[in-house]
Design a protein around this motif. Structure first.
Motif, short mmCIF file in Angstrom:
data_model
loop_
_atom_site.label_atom_id
_atom_site.label_comp_id
_atom_site.label_asym_id
_atom_site.label_seq_id
_atom_site.Cartn_x
_atom_site.Cartn_y
_atom_site.Cartn_z
N ALA A 1 0.83 -1.21 0.00
CA ALA A 1 0.00 0.00 0.00
C ALA A 1 0.87 1.26 0.00
CB ALA A 1 -0.93 -0.01 1.21
N ILE A 2 1.93 1.25 0.81
CA ILE A 2 2.81 2.42 0.88
C ILE A 2 3.53 2.62 -0.45
CG2 ILE A 2 4.87 3.37 1.98
CD1 ILE A 2 3.99 1.95 4.55
N PHE A 3 4.13 1.54 -0.96
CA PHE A 3 4.84 1.66 -2.23
C PHE A 3 3.89 1.98 -3.38
CE2 PHE A 3 8.81 -1.08 -1.13
CZ PHE A 3 9.22 -0.07 -0.28
N GLY A 4 2.68 1.40 -3.33
CA GLY A 4 1.70 1.70 -4.37
C GLY A 4 1.30 3.16 -4.37
N LEU A 5 1.16 3.73 -3.17
CA LEU A 5 0.83 5.15 -3.07
C LEU A 5 1.97 6.01 -3.62
CD1 LEU A 5 -1.11 7.33 -2.03
CD2 LEU A 5 0.05 7.20 0.18
N ILE A 6 3.21 5.64 -3.26
CA ILE A 6 4.36 6.42 -3.73
C ILE A 6 4.50 6.34 -5.25
CG2 ILE A 6 6.87 6.61 -3.66
CD1 ILE A 6 6.76 5.61 -0.77
N SER A 7 4.45 5.12 -5.79
CA SER A 7 4.67 4.95 -7.23
C SER A 7 3.54 5.55 -8.05
CB SER A 7 4.86 3.47 -7.57
OG SER A 7 3.72 2.72 -7.19
N SER A 8 2.29 5.40 -7.58
CA SER A 8 1.17 6.00 -8.32
C SER A 8 1.23 7.52 -8.25
CB SER A 8 -0.16 5.49 -7.77
OG SER A 8 -0.32 5.83 -6.41
N TYR A 9 1.67 8.04 -7.11
CA TYR A 9 1.82 9.50 -6.99
C TYR A 9 2.89 10.00 -7.96
CZ TYR A 9 2.93 14.09 -5.10
OH TYR A 9 3.17 15.44 -4.97
N GLN A 10 4.02 9.29 -8.01
CA GLN A 10 5.10 9.72 -8.89
C GLN A 10 4.70 9.62 -10.36
OE1 GLN A 10 7.14 11.32 -6.32
NE2 GLN A 10 8.40 10.96 -8.11
N GLU A 11 3.96 8.57 -10.71
CA GLU A 11 3.52 8.44 -12.10
C GLU A 11 2.55 9.56 -12.46
OE1 GLU A 11 1.14 5.28 -14.99
OE2 GLU A 11 2.18 4.56 -13.20
N THR A 12 1.60 9.81 -11.57
CA THR A 12 0.63 10.89 -11.83
C THR A 12 1.33 12.24 -11.87
OG1 THR A 12 -1.04 9.59 -10.66
CG2 THR A 12 -1.54 11.89 -11.08
N ARG A 13 2.27 12.43 -10.96
CA ARG A 13 3.02 13.69 -10.93
C ARG A 13 3.80 13.88 -12.23
NH1 ARG A 13 8.23 15.06 -9.65
NH2 ARG A 13 8.57 17.14 -8.76
N GLY A 14 4.37 12.79 -12.74
CA GLY A 14 5.08 12.89 -14.02
C GLY A 14 4.16 13.31 -15.15
N THR A 15 2.94 12.76 -15.15
CA THR A 15 1.98 13.13 -16.19
C THR A 15 1.60 14.60 -16.08
OG1 THR A 15 1.08 10.88 -16.21
CG2 THR A 15 -0.29 12.62 -17.15
N VAL A 16 1.27 15.04 -14.86
CA VAL A 16 0.87 16.43 -14.64
C VAL A 16 2.00 17.39 -15.03
CG1 VAL A 16 0.26 18.12 -12.86
CG2 VAL A 16 -0.82 15.87 -12.86
#
Length: 260
Positions: A208-223
């Motif tokens: 859950a922690i890693f999923g939150l971090i990686s999904s945040y980074q992926e979304t941040r990269g898109t934005v």
């Protein structure tokens, strides 16, 4: 092919990878230094070395001892795999987000540009407005974080996918841990079931922690990349409109983005 493109993008833009590796290495080093073997074995010896009056050489010797122990612990137990894998995967997903932001936004603008050129070639009055620029002003860190979190809330599927992928990764790590017992299949299966079931709640938390971090980074990269593409196209569009208002030809090619 997409994997290769993403890897090329990562290594052409190495700053996030370096930052993530550095942070994870420092976290691992802190874990080693805070562990009992260091606190009870090495730390008292370090205190003796740096006891007053200590010279610069003594401090360098102490730092060298700490460094050697960190490197030895990382390489001796194979712990380095756990230090390298998470930041690499997180950076990979961030690069995926970067490429998605670039390609999707650039595709929108290029489609609009081609419609404009077709209308101009046919002497039609092109009245379609330019694509919206609502994501352009996300230069500040907090503004970018706000935009990223809002995007994640509106698209929770990405977070779920990342959680499941990290859970599978944890599953594979537990599976790898029982490889030495594969000669005895029954014992290997028993060990795997026991290890995985006992660790499942903790692995779910880690996933859950890693999923939150990686999904945040992926979304941040898109934005982030959408904002960059919009900024570049907005500048080109303003130049085009100024030339149109002045009645002068405008032959500047639209922005091109080197992805890899």
């Amino acid at each position: 092919m997409k994997v290769l493109e993403t890897l090329l993008f990562m290594f052409r833009n190495p700053v996030p990878l370096i930052v993530h590796f550095t942070c994870w290495f420092l976290l691992a080093a802190w874990g080693i230094v805070a562990d009992d073997p260091f606190m009870e074995g090495t730390l008292p010896y370090i205190k003796v070395i740096v006891a007053p009056p200590a010279s610069i050489g003594d401090y360098l010797k102490a730092a060298s001892i700490i460094w050697d122990e960190i490197i030895e612990d990382l390489t001796r137990t194979g712990f380095w795999v756990l230090v390298v894998t998470p930041p690499f995967l997180i950076c990979y997903r961030e690069a995926v987000g970067n490429l998605k932001g670039i390609t999707d936004e650039h595709r929108i603008w290029m489609a609009w540009y081609h419609r404009q050129q077709e209308a101009t070639a046919e002497d039609d009055n092109f009245v379609e407005p330019a694509p919206p620029l609502k994501n352009m002003r996300v230069n500040s860190y907090f503004r970018k974080a706000q935009k990223t979190l809002l995007f994640m809330i509106r698209n929770p599927k990405l977070l779920l996918i990342h959680f499941l992928c990290w859970m599978i990764t944890c599953f594979l790590l537990v599976l790898i841990s029982i490889l030495p017992d594969l000669a005895n299949i029954v014992r290997a299966v028993e060990n795997f079931a026991r290890n995985f079931l006992s660790a499942a709640p903790y692995l779910a938390i880690v996933a859950a922690i890693f999923g939150l971090i990686s999904s945040y980074q992926e979304t941040r990269g898109t934005v982030k990349e959408v904002a960059k593409v919009q900024q570049t196209w907005a500048e080109w569009y303003c130049q085009q409109q100024e030339a149109k208002a002045q009645g002068v030809p405008f032959d500047v090619v639209p922005p091109l983005f080197r992805i890899y």
